[in-house]
Scaffold this active site. Structure first.
Site, PDB file in Angstrom:
ATOM      1  N   GLY A 101       0.837  -1.211   0.000  1.00 55.22           N
ATOM      2  CA  GLY A 101       0.000   0.000   0.000  1.00 55.22           C
ATOM      3  C   GLY A 101       0.859   1.244   0.000  1.00 55.22           C
ATOM      4  N   ASN A 102       0.290   2.370   0.363  1.00 58.05           N
ATOM      5  CA  ASN A 102       1.076   3.606   0.466  1.00 58.05           C
ATOM      6  C   ASN A 102       0.479   4.490   1.555  1.00 58.05           C
ATOM      7  OD1 ASN A 102      -0.926   5.475  -0.794  1.00 58.05           O
ATOM      8  ND2 ASN A 102      -0.628   4.065  -2.514  1.00 58.05           N
ATOM      9  N   TYR A 103       1.076   5.670   1.726  1.00 55.54           N
ATOM     10  CA  TYR A 103       0.739   6.508   2.880  1.00 55.54           C
ATOM     11  C   TYR A 103      -0.500   7.390   2.694  1.00 55.54           C
ATOM     12  CZ  TYR A 103       5.487   5.415   4.444  1.00 55.54           C
ATOM     13  OH  TYR A 103       6.623   4.779   4.848  1.00 55.54           O
TER      14      TYR A 103
END
Ligand code: PMT
Length: 412
Positions: A208-210
């Site tokens: 995923g990412n932030y």
């Protein structure tokens, strides 16, 4: 635009309170219905006897009327108001608003306000510049409060600097602009992609990412506040807005996001791709949790995810406006320009992780908006203010496109 609107005018205790009477008169002359709410300190600077005849309503300052015991409901006032303007706003009231210290009628009304709030701070230059005041202003801006910056000039202390309340005419213009903006997306449909995507490795792990969804939902809120019907196709985030004008379709992966976006964007007048979509996903997702003991090393084979903005924009119809984002770490403008062309977008909002306070998870962002004929760079602002700038640019772009279409029709 202002005629018939309900405005709560909050007045706090500062020399600039005398200018509130002029502002009140301007608002009344424009056709607004104005309810004045004063802090106890404000009454040391200007009396309710001046303000009540100007507004045509008794001024509210206490929770109860001293003679009758009648309760003044801040909740009712908060619901009644289409807009609350606090001018002048002292450092003390800014601090109370930023921290929810509800010890007077004005701050309780602010906390109950359902609609937009503007503050016009006024204080001495050192108080204005102090880290505490600036911190409170930043908190309020992040909460969606519109700050009408103090002006430079001679102050009550006779020192010269930044701290003068904006002139009443300037505040009136901001009020007019708010109501003009508020209506400008009425009847329009807006679709957005928001947040991150999660690409499953096994039942407990993902890539995923932030992205927190803050930027995307700030735009969704702005469009809804301006009258649009909004649908947000959102990856997993911690906080979703509760707004009856924003329908949320919750998805997890890029493939799910693409399927929902394809459906929703074709019905929209404006489509905005704010999501940080994972560019790759694991080729296979393990059925069971992958055990750590099984191996010392691990290789996950990734396959490319679809480019949602590119694929959805292929189907863009005449009259639709599609806006992408570009999150860059270097060569921002050149890369954003390429995305504008490649993805068939009308506008790209560039934000760079090289800028402090910009990008993922922050309450602020610093953007440059890129269209085919101009690049407009904005300073660091709250995400809600950035959202307003983006929507302003979209509406200007659409008006210009309509103008060109009208000219062509007339020429025929
Ligand atoms: O959510 P926040 O924490 O508030 O953070 C906001 C943000 C940083 C996520 C947001 O401001 C932002 O920059 N979003 C776009 C992030 C991104 O993926 O940028 P990109 O340059 O890689 O992609 C360009 C455009 O194509 C974007 O509009 C993106 O949504 C879209 N895209 C990219 C890849 C892909 N597979 N599908 C896409 O639709």
């Amino acid at each position: 635009m202002i005629k018939g609107k309900h405005i709560v005018l909050g007045i706090t205790g500062g020399i600039a309170a005398y200018k509130s009477a002029i502002l009140l008169r301007l608002l009344i002359k424009s056709g607004a219905e104005v309810q004045v709410v004063m802090t106890p300190a404000a009454k040391e600077f200007i009396t309710p006897v001046t303000l009540s005849p100007l507004s045509g309503k008794p001024v509210v300052s206490d929770f109860f009327a001293a003679n009758t015991g009648e309760w003044h409901s801040h909740v009712d006032l908060g619901l009644w108001a289409d807009l609350m303007v606090i001018a002048p706003c002292t450092a003390s009231t800014l601090g109370k608003m930023a921290n929810g210290i509800a010890d007077n009628m004005l701050v309780t009304t602010y906390l109950s306000a359902k609609e937009h709030v503007m503050v016009a701070p006024a204080m001495d230059l050192d108080m204005y510049a102090s880290p505490s005041t600036q911190r409170n202003l930043a908190t309020l801006a992040a909460d969606g409060v519109e700050i009408i910056e103090a002006a430079e000039g001679e102050l009550a202390s006779h020192l010269v600097g930044k701290g003068r309340m904006a002139e009443p005419e300037e505040i009136l213009k901001r009020v007019e602009a708010f109501f003009a903006r508020k209506e400008d997306m009425k009847g329009m449909k807006v679709a957005l992609t928001v947040g991150p995507t999660y690409e499953k490795i096994d039942p407990v792990r993902f890539i995923g990412n932030y992205s927190s969804g803050k930027m995307g939902f700030a735009i969704a809120e702005e469009c809804a506040a301006r009258g649009a019907e909004v649908v947000a196709v959102s990856g997993p985030v911690n906080a979703y807005p509760e707004n009856p004008s924003i329908r949320i379709i919750k998805v997890e992966s890029a493939l799910e996001m693409e399927a929902a976006a394809k459906e929703e964007f074709k019905k929209a007048d404006v489509g905005i791709f704010t999501a940080a979509v994972a560019d790759y996903r694991p080729e296979v997702c393990a059925d069971q949790k992958i055990k750590r003991e099984a191996t010392d090393e691990m290789t996950i084979r990734l396959v490319k995810n679809p480019d949602i903005a590119l694929n959805v924009s292929k189907e863009k119809e005449k009259g639709q406006t599609f806006v992408g984002f570009a999150l860059e770490t270097q060569d921002g403008e050149a890369n954003a320009q390429k995305k504008l062309e490649k993805k068939n977008l009308d506008m790209v909002v560039l934000n760079s992780l090289a800028d402090k306070g910009a990008g993922f998870r922050t309450d602020t962002n610093k953007v440059t908006i890129i269209t085919r004929d101009r690049n407009v760079a904005f300073p660091l602002k709250s995400k809600r203010e950035v959202a307003a700038d983006i929507v302003d640019m979209i509406m200007t772009h659409r008006a210009a496109a309509d103008g060109v279409a009208d000219e062509k029709n007339t020429a025929k």
